[in-house]
Structures are given as C-alpha cells and as structure tokens.
Design an enzyme around this catalytic site. Sequence first.
Site, mmCIF file in Angstrom:
data_model
loop_
_atom_site.group_PDB
_atom_site.id
_atom_site.type_symbol
_atom_site.label_atom_id
_atom_site.label_comp_id
_atom_site.label_asym_id
_atom_site.label_seq_id
_atom_site.Cartn_x
_atom_site.Cartn_y
_atom_site.Cartn_z
ATOM 1 N N ARG A 1 69.200 0.122 59.727
ATOM 2 C CA ARG A 1 68.551 -1.190 59.872
ATOM 3 C C ARG A 1 68.685 -1.677 61.319
ATOM 4 O O ARG A 1 67.734 -2.188 61.909
ATOM 5 C CB ARG A 1 69.216 -2.142 58.884
ATOM 6 C CG ARG A 1 68.699 -3.565 58.834
ATOM 7 C CD ARG A 1 69.371 -4.229 57.629
ATOM 8 N NE ARG A 1 69.432 -5.673 57.734
ATOM 9 C CZ ARG A 1 68.483 -6.506 57.300
ATOM 10 N NH1 ARG A 1 67.381 -6.018 56.766
ATOM 11 N NH2 ARG A 1 68.631 -7.811 57.394
ATOM 12 N N TYR B 1 70.163 -8.037 68.524
ATOM 13 C CA TYR B 1 69.481 -6.800 68.904
ATOM 14 C C TYR B 1 68.878 -6.884 70.297
ATOM 15 O O TYR B 1 68.697 -5.865 70.947
ATOM 16 C CB TYR B 1 68.414 -6.455 67.864
ATOM 17 C CG TYR B 1 69.014 -6.294 66.498
ATOM 18 C CD1 TYR B 1 69.871 -5.240 66.226
ATOM 19 C CD2 TYR B 1 68.775 -7.225 65.495
ATOM 20 C CE1 TYR B 1 70.462 -5.103 64.975
ATOM 21 C CE2 TYR B 1 69.360 -7.097 64.250
ATOM 22 C CZ TYR B 1 70.200 -6.037 63.994
ATOM 23 O OH TYR B 1 70.797 -5.911 62.774
ATOM 24 N N LYS C 1 68.456 -11.198 50.115
ATOM 25 C CA LYS C 1 69.580 -12.094 49.839
ATOM 26 C C LYS C 1 69.080 -13.420 49.277
ATOM 27 O O LYS C 1 68.083 -13.958 49.733
ATOM 28 C CB LYS C 1 70.372 -12.357 51.121
ATOM 29 C CG LYS C 1 71.244 -11.193 51.564
ATOM 30 C CD LYS C 1 72.081 -11.596 52.775
ATOM 31 C CE LYS C 1 73.040 -10.488 53.166
ATOM 32 N NZ LYS C 1 73.865 -10.861 54.341
ATOM 33 N N HIS D 1 66.006 -12.149 58.060
ATOM 34 C CA HIS D 1 67.073 -13.005 58.565
ATOM 35 C C HIS D 1 66.677 -14.472 58.404
ATOM 36 O O HIS D 1 65.565 -14.864 58.775
ATOM 37 C CB HIS D 1 67.337 -12.733 60.043
ATOM 38 C CG HIS D 1 68.070 -11.452 60.295
ATOM 39 N ND1 HIS D 1 68.051 -10.800 61.512
ATOM 40 C CD2 HIS D 1 68.866 -10.695 59.488
ATOM 41 C CE1 HIS D 1 68.788 -9.712 61.448
ATOM 42 N NE2 HIS D 1 69.288 -9.622 60.227
ATOM 43 N N HIS E 1 73.233 0.377 56.918
ATOM 44 C CA HIS E 1 72.997 -0.798 57.757
ATOM 45 C C HIS E 1 72.772 -0.396 59.207
ATOM 46 O O HIS E 1 72.074 -1.092 59.954
ATOM 47 C CB HIS E 1 74.174 -1.769 57.643
ATOM 48 C CG HIS E 1 73.754 -3.202 57.736
ATOM 49 N ND1 HIS E 1 73.077 -3.860 56.735
ATOM 50 C CD2 HIS E 1 73.885 -4.104 58.739
ATOM 51 C CE1 HIS E 1 72.831 -5.099 57.098
ATOM 52 N NE2 HIS E 1 73.309 -5.271 58.321
ATOM 53 N N ARG F 1 68.133 -3.546 53.473
ATOM 54 C CA ARG F 1 69.549 -3.518 53.125
ATOM 55 C C ARG F 1 69.727 -2.513 51.993
ATOM 56 O O ARG F 1 68.793 -2.259 51.230
ATOM 57 C CB ARG F 1 70.030 -4.901 52.683
ATOM 58 C CG ARG F 1 69.857 -5.996 53.729
ATOM 59 C CD ARG F 1 70.314 -7.346 53.178
ATOM 60 N NE ARG F 1 70.204 -8.411 54.170
ATOM 61 C CZ ARG F 1 69.168 -9.229 54.293
ATOM 62 N NH1 ARG F 1 68.126 -9.098 53.464
ATOM 63 N NH2 ARG F 1 69.145 -10.169 55.217
#
Length: 301
Positions: A250, A282, A178, A273, A247, A154
């Site tokens: 990514r 994806y 995160k 994630h 992003h 990120r």
Amino acid sequence: MQASTAWGEHLHWERNLAEHTRRAYAGDLDDLATWAARHGVGAWGEVDHRLLRAWLADLHRRGAERATMARRATAARMFFRWAQTRGYTRANPASALEAPRTDRALPPTLERGAATDLFTHLEDAVAQATDPKTEAMAQRDLAMIEVLYSCGLRVAELCSLTPDQIDWDRDLLHVVGKGDKERSTPVGRPAERALQAWLGVRPRLAAAGVAEVFVGARGAAIDPRVVRRVVHAALAAIPEAPDLGPHGLRHAMATHLLEGGADLRSVQEMLGHASLATTQIYTHVTNERLREAFRQAHPRA
C-alpha cells in the site's frame, strides 16, 4: 469507574470504530483508571488536568513511545468530551491536554524495478506449477499481490472482498474500509487479468457457499495472517527488496503514484484516508528520494 463500559459501547455503535482501535482506546482508559486509583482518585469526576499531565509524564518515565503517549492523550480527550456531554463529569479536564509531537518515520518502500521483479517471479510460479491445486494457489497469490499493489487495499479489505465489489465495466473496486466507509479505487490492467485468471481456477480451492474472492487452502475465506505470509515470502525471493507486509505494498502504491505525478487528493481518496495529513507522509518519502538522487548526481550537491 462505570462510565468506561458505556464509552466502549459509544465507540462501537456510535463512532463505528474498528475493533483493534476500540481495544487500544479501552486499554488507554484502563491504564489511566489504574494509575488514578493508585493516586487516590476513584471517580472520573475527580480527575483534573494536572492529574492527566502527571499521568502522561509518568508514561514517559516508564519508557512509552511518543506515538503511544499521543494516542493515550487522544483517548483521554475523546473520553472526557463524551463523559461531559453524558453527565458523567461536570467539566472536561482533558480539553487542553496536549499530546507530545510524534516523529513520523519514513516507511520503507518497494522500488519500481523490484516491483517488476516481484510480479515476474509470481508469474513464473504460475507457469511452473506442476498440478492443478498448486497452480490455483500460485494464481491466487499473484492476484492478491497485484490487487494489493494496484489498488492500495488494506489486508482486511482484501480478505473481505466479494465479486459484487468488482466493477469490470469501469475498472473499479468498490471497497468497504475502516468504519464501514465505502470508496472506489481503480484497478490496473495486470491486476484485472490476474483477478480474472484467479476466478477461473478459484473453484479448485473454494468451499461451497464461500462468498469472498480470496480463499485459503481449505476453501474458507483467506485469513489476514496467510496474506501476510504470502507477501513476505514473495518479497524474500527478490534480491534487495525490503521485508514488507501487505501494508508495505500500500505504501509502495502511494509512493509510486506520487512519483508519477498523481495529486495528493486523488491518492488520499484511493487509500481511503480520512485526513490528508495521513497521506502526506508519502510526499516525505518521495522528497527524500529526490534529495538522495540530487546528492548522488549533482556536481555541487
């Protein structure tokens, strides 16, 4: 409705949510409080399930996107579950509140050939630099984009990266993502070479005492907005490449890994994630590309 402030503190210190996530949930709760007050409800304990459903229905009439409505329903469920445990409400009126299903759009991605052209373009920019500062900036841009694409970082993770997070012996980056969650992601050889070359010229730009790997033109830690501008500008020079930000690189990394045979769990770990469902988007990208290839090539498609 004074519980709102305490809930904000809970999201920050106990849930450890990112600032933009906290702001979004706080805005959702403010919208609910304002709407409830207009309908004669001035305390959280007076809110019932019917009022919450009416609030979501009104959001829909006001033209709110499904994703926004889904997030606001999530915010309401989180808040009232917390409020009940803390004694602000006797019941949880949002326990059965259902969010509208969201249609997940397939993210645009970078084709493998366009990715090759991108890095050739960036390497040419380094070779064609006419002075030490320009060369350093070009080498920085190459290293940033290599790392974004190789490691699926990120933009905030890239901007906060420090040298002690690079494990040269094991070809890994130790990333703080995160919620301050840590993960390790492999670094490709081209990204390693670009990083080493950048660190060799970094003193030409970096101000004294700046710990972050990537710095801006004035020597401070690079701003995410600068990274976005660099990525957009680099992709604009590649014919037929989509207009992506960091992003998007990514997304490209995840898509290309899955196309190459990587398993979903490994990609989930590399991207950081929390849920496998987030990574599964994806697989839809790769499946759609397979279907398109089938439609174009198969005589009985």
